[in-house]
Design an enzyme around this catalytic site. Structure first.
Site, short mmCIF file in Angstrom:
data_model
loop_
_atom_site.label_atom_id
_atom_site.label_comp_id
_atom_site.label_asym_id
_atom_site.label_seq_id
_atom_site.Cartn_x
_atom_site.Cartn_y
_atom_site.Cartn_z
N ILE A 38 0.85 -1.20 0.00
CA ILE A 38 0.00 0.00 0.00
C ILE A 38 0.88 1.24 0.00
O ILE A 38 1.85 1.32 0.75
CB ILE A 38 -0.87 0.03 1.30
CG1 ILE A 38 -1.61 -1.31 1.52
CG2 ILE A 38 -1.81 1.23 1.32
CD1 ILE A 38 -2.84 -1.50 0.71
N GLY A 65 16.92 -4.41 12.05
CA GLY A 65 15.52 -4.22 12.44
C GLY A 65 15.41 -3.88 13.90
O GLY A 65 16.35 -3.34 14.50
N SER A 66 14.28 -4.22 14.49
CA SER A 66 14.00 -3.79 15.85
C SER A 66 14.64 -4.71 16.89
O SER A 66 14.95 -5.88 16.60
CB SER A 66 12.49 -3.76 16.07
OG SER A 66 11.98 -5.06 15.93
N THR A 78 12.68 -8.16 17.54
CA THR A 78 12.89 -9.17 16.48
C THR A 78 14.33 -9.69 16.51
O THR A 78 14.57 -10.89 16.37
CB THR A 78 12.57 -8.60 15.09
OG1 THR A 78 11.31 -7.91 15.14
CG2 THR A 78 12.48 -9.68 14.04
N GLY A 79 15.27 -8.78 16.70
CA GLY A 79 16.68 -9.18 16.73
C GLY A 79 16.96 -10.16 17.86
O GLY A 79 17.67 -11.17 17.67
N GLU A 138 21.80 -5.33 13.72
CA GLU A 138 21.83 -3.86 13.70
C GLU A 138 20.44 -3.41 14.13
O GLU A 138 19.48 -3.52 13.36
CB GLU A 138 22.16 -3.33 12.31
CG GLU A 138 23.56 -3.71 11.88
CD GLU A 138 24.09 -2.88 10.71
OE1 GLU A 138 25.29 -2.89 10.50
OE2 GLU A 138 23.28 -2.24 10.02
N CYS A 189 17.69 4.67 12.22
CA CYS A 189 18.15 4.03 13.46
C CYS A 189 18.94 5.03 14.29
O CYS A 189 18.89 4.99 15.51
CB CYS A 189 19.00 2.81 13.14
SG CYS A 189 20.29 3.14 11.95
N GLU A 249 12.05 3.84 21.55
CA GLU A 249 12.34 4.36 20.22
C GLU A 249 11.06 4.93 19.61
O GLU A 249 10.04 4.25 19.57
CB GLU A 249 12.90 3.24 19.34
CG GLU A 249 13.47 3.75 18.03
CD GLU A 249 14.10 2.63 17.20
OE1 GLU A 249 13.56 1.52 17.19
OE2 GLU A 249 15.12 2.90 16.54
P1 NAD Z 1 11.32 -5.28 12.34
O1 NAD Z 1 12.10 -5.91 13.44
O2 NAD Z 1 9.87 -5.15 12.49
O3 NAD Z 1 11.53 -6.09 10.96
C1 NAD Z 1 12.83 -6.25 10.39
C2 NAD Z 1 12.80 -7.44 9.45
O4 NAD Z 1 12.58 -8.62 10.21
C3 NAD Z 1 11.69 -7.39 8.41
O5 NAD Z 1 12.19 -7.87 7.19
C4 NAD Z 1 10.64 -8.33 8.99
O6 NAD Z 1 9.81 -8.91 8.03
C5 NAD Z 1 11.52 -9.39 9.65
N1 NAD Z 1 10.89 -10.14 10.73
C6 NAD Z 1 9.88 -9.76 11.54
N2 NAD Z 1 9.59 -10.74 12.43
C7 NAD Z 1 10.47 -11.76 12.18
C8 NAD Z 1 10.69 -13.03 12.76
N3 NAD Z 1 9.95 -13.47 13.79
N4 NAD Z 1 11.67 -13.80 12.27
C9 NAD Z 1 12.44 -13.39 11.24
N5 NAD Z 1 12.25 -12.19 10.63
C10 NAD Z 1 11.29 -11.38 11.11
O7 NAD Z 1 12.00 -3.86 12.09
P2 NAD Z 1 11.59 -2.75 10.99
O8 NAD Z 1 10.34 -2.08 11.42
O9 NAD Z 1 11.67 -3.29 9.63
O10 NAD Z 1 12.80 -1.73 11.13
C11 NAD Z 1 12.82 -0.70 12.05
C12 NAD Z 1 13.84 -0.98 13.13
O11 NAD Z 1 15.11 -1.22 12.55
C13 NAD Z 1 14.06 0.18 14.06
O12 NAD Z 1 14.15 -0.30 15.39
C14 NAD Z 1 15.38 0.75 13.60
O13 NAD Z 1 16.07 1.48 14.58
C15 NAD Z 1 16.11 -0.48 13.21
N6 NAD Z 1 17.21 -0.18 12.29
C16 NAD Z 1 18.49 -0.29 12.75
C17 NAD Z 1 19.54 0.03 11.90
C18 NAD Z 1 20.98 -0.05 12.38
O14 NAD Z 1 21.83 0.04 11.53
N7 NAD Z 1 21.24 -0.19 13.66
C19 NAD Z 1 19.28 0.46 10.61
C20 NAD Z 1 17.97 0.56 10.17
C21 NAD Z 1 16.93 0.23 11.02
#
Ligand code: NAD
Length: 454
Positions: free
Chosen positions: A4, A204-205, A208-209, A226, A261, A358
């Site tokens: 979307i 990502g977040s 999740t990490g 990250e 981030c 955050e």
């Molecule tokens: P997110 O954790 O929601 O998703 C990240 C990825 O993980 C996506 O591709 C998602 O589909 C996948 N995912 C979700 N659940 C999963 C699971 N259970 N198993 C495996 N994969 C899964 O994060 P987001 O909303 O995409 O990104 C935003 C976050 O990323 C913020 O917290 C931001 O600060 C962080 N970020 C950090 C950096 C850095 O370099 N430190 C850079 C960019 C973003």
């Protein structure tokens, strides 16, 4: 899965998520293709990435349009991102030979010794949507240069960009099945954790990490994370150009709609200059144009995810309940799309959600502090550890504060900045391992120790 447009709420694309069987097949193809890629001379792998680097520039307008359509950043900021990614690729192109070359440790005597860097194999790159070109480049470019195959899972919010990146890599001459795209959201990401991959590189977040690191721990393969941040700035009382600092730091907080981030997420200002700083900061925020990503001069577009608007509303409500003062913004904009007013809150405390969690949006809390020690304590009062910055005319003063920050990155008189030559890493809840720099080249290879007698 529906894609979307976050600015117009229009459906861009409907696409089927990968089934477990489809993912298995992509994995099988990657595994089969990787050894021949690793066996090629480094110069041949670099030539493919060099061509990708050129194609990114040749096709930047179309790529930027796709990115803006699906995640909502102003087109100019999409172009800036693609250009920034090219800068990072240039770094990898120019430095990989140096850091991947075999190293002779002992060349004299009966036993000679050397270190050889070998690829990990087939790695997963599970990525975020906020800067898909930048955060993707940190991982898949050095991974491919190092001789790996990549199972790339773009965020479900930037899936079309993920597919565009794949198309461009193959157009650049990457042999078939070295870069496969896993199509889908969380369940597809989760399915990758069950595949026998040789490394997991996640952006990502924190929640999740943490989940991913826990689930793949038993495999004993490299895992890098990250993650997010709650990055603070301290504006000391000796800054010469208060208005200039206010404008620069406002950009650090609101660029990409605060969805970075390393966005500035908390600002502590010395009481002697607080009023002047806040007035200049507000003037800057109020000067920005809000609109559709394609409109010229727009600085604030829609947020990528509709749910973030609700989170920001909750942070404002919590802050006001606990005594904060709303200086501007504070609510959803009454129009189609995920728009939120650029929001500045003063008289905040570290007990407010706004200063702890955050925000990842166009919102900032500014707090008055009496001295450097108070600023240091408040800046350190967080579970995150990505970046921290100090604005001051005195490097020694700033340096003594920066040394105390438990963060992967510190800034003096700048913020919201990443450099390809420096390691990008988070501490505490902000991550594990480093990308970029020589560390980010070596992260995708493993050393083999050679003992050579005879
Ligand atoms: P997110 O954790 O929601 O998703 C990240 C990825 O993980 C996506 O591709 C998602 O589909 C996948 N995912 C979700 N659940 C999963 C699971 N259970 N198993 C495996 N994969 C899964 O994060 P987001 O909303 O995409 O990104 C935003 C976050 O990323 C913020 O917290 C931001 O600060 C962080 N970020 C950090 C950096 C850095 O370099 N430190 C850079 C960019 C973003």
């Amino acid at each position: 899965m529906k894609i979307i447009n976050p600015a117009t709420e229009e459906l861009i694309l409907e696409i089927a998520e990968d089934s477990p069987a489809a993912l298995q097949e992509k994995y099988r193809q990657l595994r089969a293709a990787q050894p021949a890629w690793a066996a090629k001379p480094l110069a041949e792998r670099l030539a493919v990435i060099e061509r990708y680097y050129e194609l990114l520039d040749e096709e930047k307008n179309e790529l930027a349009q796709t990115l803006s359509n699906e995640m909502g950043k102003p087109v100019q900021q999409s172009l800036n991102e693609i250009n920034g990614a090219r800068g990072r690729i240039r770094f990898f192109l120019d430095h990989s030979a140096q850091y991947l070359a075999e190293e002779w440790v002992t060349t004299e005597g009966g036993t000679k010794e050397k270190i050889v860097y070998e690829p990990l194999g087939v790695i997963a790159n599970i990525s975020a949507w906020n800067y898909p070109y930048l955060v993707g480049t940190n991982v898949f470019i050095p991974a491919l240069i190092g001789g790996n195959a990549v199972l790339y899972k773009p965020s479900e919010y930037t899936l079309m960009t993920g597919l565009a990146i794949q198309k461009l890599l193959y157009k650049a001459g990457l042999p078939a099945h070295l870069f496969e795209v896993a199509l889908g959201a969380a369940t597809v990401g989760d399915a990758l954790l069950d595949l026998p991959l040789d490394g997991y590189f996640f952006t990502g977040s924190y929640p999740t990490g943490k989940y991913i690191a826990g689930k793949v721990a038993h495999k004993l393969v490299p895992v890098q994370l990250e993650l997010g941040g709650k990055d603070p700035l301290y504006i000391a009382d000796d800054v010469a150009d208060i208005a200039g600092v206010a404008a620069g730091t406002a950009d650090g907080a609101f660029y990409n709609n605060g969805q970075s981030c390393c966005s500035v997420e908390r600002i502590y200002v010395h009481e002697k200059i607080y009023d002047e700083y806040v007035a200049a900061f507000l003037a800057e925020v109020k000067s920005w144009k809000i609109g559709l990503p394609a409109e010229s001069g727009v600085y604030i577009g829609p947020l990528t995810r509709a749910a973030q608007v609700t989170l920001l509303e909750a942070q404002v409500e919590d802050a006001l309940k606990k005594g904060a003062k709303l200086l501007c913004g504070g609510k959803r904009i009454d129009r189609k799309g995920n728009y939120f007013e650029p929001t500045v809150l003063a008289d905040v405390t570290n007990e407010m959600l706004l200063m702890r969690e955050e925000s990842f949006g166009p919102i900032i809390g500014i707090m008055k502090v009496p001295n450097d020690d108070a600023a240091i304590a408040l800046m350190q009062d967080t579970e995150y550890g990505l970046t921290a910055g100090v604005y001051s005319n005195d490097f020694a003063r700033a340096e003594s504060i920066m040394k105390k920050m438990n963060t992967g990155t510190v800034y003096w008189n700048c913020c919201d900045r990443v450099s390809a030559g420096l390691p990008w890493s988070g501490r505490k809840h902000s991550g594990l391992g480093a990308t970029l720099s020589h560390q980010g080249i070596r992260a995708f290879v493993q050393p083999k120790a050679w003992h050579i007698r005879g």
